[in-house]
Design a protein around this motif. Structure first.
Motif, PDB file in Angstrom:
ATOM      1  N   UNK A  37       0.813  -1.213   0.000  1.00 52.10           N
ATOM      2  CA  UNK A  37       0.000   0.000   0.000  1.00 52.10           C
ATOM      3  C   UNK A  37       0.850   1.268   0.000  1.00 52.10           C
ATOM      4  N   UNK A  38       2.148   1.141   0.127  1.00 55.64           N
ATOM      5  CA  UNK A  38       3.023   2.297   0.186  1.00 55.64           C
ATOM      6  C   UNK A  38       2.875   3.207  -1.028  1.00 55.64           C
ATOM      7  N   UNK A  39       2.857   2.715  -2.279  1.00 58.83           N
ATOM      8  CA  UNK A  39       2.686   3.630  -3.424  1.00 58.83           C
ATOM      9  C   UNK A  39       1.353   4.385  -3.389  1.00 58.83           C
ATOM     10  N   UNK A  40       0.313   3.720  -2.930  1.00 57.42           N
ATOM     11  CA  UNK A  40      -1.000   4.379  -2.860  1.00 57.42           C
ATOM     12  C   UNK A  40      -0.979   5.475  -1.797  1.00 57.42           C
ATOM     13  N   UNK A  41      -0.414   5.163  -0.639  1.00 62.47           N
ATOM     14  CA  UNK A  41      -0.329   6.171   0.421  1.00 62.47           C
ATOM     15  C   UNK A  41       0.565   7.330   0.006  1.00 62.47           C
ATOM     16  N   UNK A  42       1.644   7.031  -0.703  1.00 66.04           N
ATOM     17  CA  UNK A  42       2.520   8.082  -1.201  1.00 66.04           C
ATOM     18  C   UNK A  42       1.788   8.980  -2.192  1.00 66.04           C
ATOM     19  N   UNK A  43       1.040   8.366  -3.092  1.00 64.15           N
ATOM     20  CA  UNK A  43       0.265   9.128  -4.070  1.00 64.15           C
ATOM     21  C   UNK A  43      -0.758  10.026  -3.386  1.00 64.15           C
ATOM     22  N   UNK A  44      -1.483   9.494  -2.401  1.00 59.23           N
ATOM     23  CA  UNK A  44      -2.477  10.292  -1.677  1.00 59.23           C
ATOM     24  C   UNK A  44      -1.803  11.423  -0.920  1.00 59.23           C
ATOM     25  N   UNK A  45      -0.654  11.140  -0.295  1.00 57.76           N
ATOM     26  CA  UNK A  45       0.067  12.177   0.433  1.00 57.76           C
ATOM     27  C   UNK A  45       0.568  13.286  -0.473  1.00 57.76           C
ATOM     28  N   UNK A  46       1.132  12.913  -1.633  1.00 64.43           N
ATOM     29  CA  UNK A  46       1.620  13.928  -2.565  1.00 64.43           C
ATOM     30  C   UNK A  46       0.458  14.755  -3.111  1.00 64.43           C
ATOM     31  N   UNK A  47      -0.661  14.098  -3.447  1.00 61.87           N
ATOM     32  CA  UNK A  47      -1.821  14.824  -3.969  1.00 61.87           C
ATOM     33  C   UNK A  47      -2.380  15.793  -2.920  1.00 61.87           C
ATOM     34  N   UNK A  48      -2.500  15.332  -1.677  1.00 65.67           N
ATOM     35  CA  UNK A  48      -3.006  16.216  -0.620  1.00 65.67           C
ATOM     36  C   UNK A  48      -2.032  17.369  -0.368  1.00 65.67           C
ATOM     37  N   UNK A  49      -0.747  17.054  -0.329  1.00 63.70           N
ATOM     38  CA  UNK A  49       0.247  18.113  -0.127  1.00 63.70           C
ATOM     39  C   UNK A  49       0.239  19.130  -1.251  1.00 63.70           C
ATOM     40  N   UNK A  50       0.157  18.675  -2.478  1.00 66.40           N
ATOM     41  CA  UNK A  50       0.108  19.578  -3.613  1.00 66.40           C
ATOM     42  C   UNK A  50      -1.140  20.453  -3.563  1.00 66.40           C
ATOM     43  N   UNK A  51      -2.268  19.864  -3.175  1.00 65.68           N
ATOM     44  CA  UNK A  51      -3.494  20.640  -3.054  1.00 65.68           C
ATOM     45  C   UNK A  51      -3.381  21.735  -2.005  1.00 65.68           C
ATOM     46  N   UNK A  52      -2.810  21.386  -0.861  1.00 69.00           N
ATOM     47  CA  UNK A  52      -2.638  22.377   0.212  1.00 69.00           C
ATOM     48  C   UNK A  52      -1.670  23.481  -0.217  1.00 69.00           C
ATOM     49  N   UNK A  53      -0.572  23.096  -0.875  1.00 67.11           N
ATOM     50  CA  UNK A  53       0.409  24.086  -1.329  1.00 67.11           C
ATOM     51  C   UNK A  53      -0.216  25.033  -2.349  1.00 67.11           C
ATOM     52  N   UNK A  54      -0.959  24.502  -3.307  1.00 67.38           N
ATOM     53  CA  UNK A  54      -1.575  25.362  -4.318  1.00 67.38           C
ATOM     54  C   UNK A  54      -2.626  26.292  -3.722  1.00 67.38           C
ATOM     55  N   UNK A  55      -3.411  25.797  -2.766  1.00 66.88           N
ATOM     56  CA  UNK A  55      -4.383  26.670  -2.090  1.00 66.88           C
ATOM     57  C   UNK A  55      -3.679  27.767  -1.296  1.00 66.88           C
ATOM     58  N   UNK A  56      -2.589  27.413  -0.636  1.00 64.67           N
ATOM     59  CA  UNK A  56      -1.851  28.413   0.137  1.00 64.67           C
ATOM     60  C   UNK A  56      -1.241  29.473  -0.781  1.00 64.67           C
ATOM     61  N   UNK A  57      -0.682  29.062  -1.909  1.00 61.98           N
ATOM     62  CA  UNK A  57      -0.122  30.024  -2.858  1.00 61.98           C
ATOM     63  C   UNK A  57      -1.215  30.957  -3.379  1.00 61.98           C
ATOM     64  N   UNK A  58      -2.365  30.399  -3.683  1.00 63.63           N
ATOM     65  CA  UNK A  58      -3.472  31.227  -4.160  1.00 63.63           C
ATOM     66  C   UNK A  58      -3.937  32.231  -3.122  1.00 63.63           C
ATOM     67  N   UNK A  59      -3.981  31.800  -1.867  1.00 63.20           N
ATOM     68  CA  UNK A  59      -4.407  32.724  -0.815  1.00 63.20           C
ATOM     69  C   UNK A  59      -3.358  33.805  -0.544  1.00 63.20           C
ATOM     70  N   UNK A  60      -2.083  33.446  -0.619  1.00 64.47           N
ATOM     71  CA  UNK A  60      -1.027  34.416  -0.338  1.00 64.47           C
ATOM     72  C   UNK A  60      -0.776  35.362  -1.508  1.00 64.47           C
ATOM     73  N   UNK A  61      -0.813  34.851  -2.719  1.00 64.73           N
ATOM     74  CA  UNK A  61      -0.466  35.667  -3.880  1.00 64.73           C
ATOM     75  C   UNK A  61      -1.671  36.315  -4.557  1.00 64.73           C
ATOM     76  N   UNK A  62      -2.857  35.852  -4.257  1.00 66.24           N
ATOM     77  CA  UNK A  62      -4.044  36.369  -4.923  1.00 66.24           C
ATOM     78  C   UNK A  62      -4.472  37.726  -4.409  1.00 66.24           C
ATOM     79  N   UNK A  63      -5.144  38.515  -5.252  1.00 63.10           N
ATOM     80  CA  UNK A  63      -5.605  39.838  -4.810  1.00 63.10           C
ATOM     81  C   UNK A  63      -6.773  39.716  -3.829  1.00 63.10           C
ATOM     82  N   UNK A  64      -6.793  40.641  -2.876  1.00 61.44           N
ATOM     83  CA  UNK A  64      -7.893  40.672  -1.908  1.00 61.44           C
ATOM     84  C   UNK A  64      -8.524  42.054  -1.959  1.00 61.44           C
ATOM     85  N   UNK A  65      -9.609  42.168  -2.704  1.00 61.81           N
ATOM     86  CA  UNK A  65     -10.333  43.437  -2.789  1.00 61.81           C
ATOM     87  C   UNK A  65     -11.824  43.172  -2.564  1.00 61.81           C
TER      88      UNK A  65
END
Length: 118
Positions: free
Chosen positions: A5-33
């Motif tokens: 199950x290690x490849x599946x858990x790795x895939x889920x972890x990378x996907x979740x991490x990438x999702x969190x990173x992209x959301x954080x970048x959008x919140x930090x770099x995006x305009x707030x008006x």
């Protein structure tokens, strides 16, 4: 056994991490008006004019269910068509019966007037 199950858990972890990173970048770099227009509820290009709890006609739900049924038909039909040469004539007869049942159901719904919108 858990090593399988290690490849599946790795895939889920990378996907979740990438999702969190992209959301954080959008919140930090995006305009707030925030403006009143941006914060107001949007409903098909015009102001909301009725209560959100208004009742819908049952025909709307019936039409939505019919769309899902015939959309799922394509979901079954496409993979079958891809492997058609490998599965033989028995599968052709089974698919013909499946499509016949769907056509009979469609004719019944049409005859009952469920597709008519007044």
């Amino acid at each position: 056994m858990l090593a399988q199950y290690w490849p599946i858990l790795l895939f889920i972890g990378v996907a979740a991490g990438l999702g969190v990173v992209l959301l954080a970048i959008g919140m930090l770099a995006g305009p707030r008006r925030p403006e009143a227009v941006k914060l107001s509820p949007y409903e098909c290009g015009f102001e909301a004019f009725e209560d959100a709890r208004m009742r819908f006609d049952v025909r709307y739900y019936l039409l939505a269910i019919l769309f899902i049924i015939f959309d799922l038909e394509i979901a079954f039909l496409f993979p079958w068509a891809v492997v058609f040469q490998h599965i033989g004539i028995v599968a052709l007869v089974e698919m013909a019966l499946f499509l016949l049942l769907l056509v009979i159901g469609f004719a019944y719904v049409w005859k009952k007037g469920a597709l008519e919108w007044e």
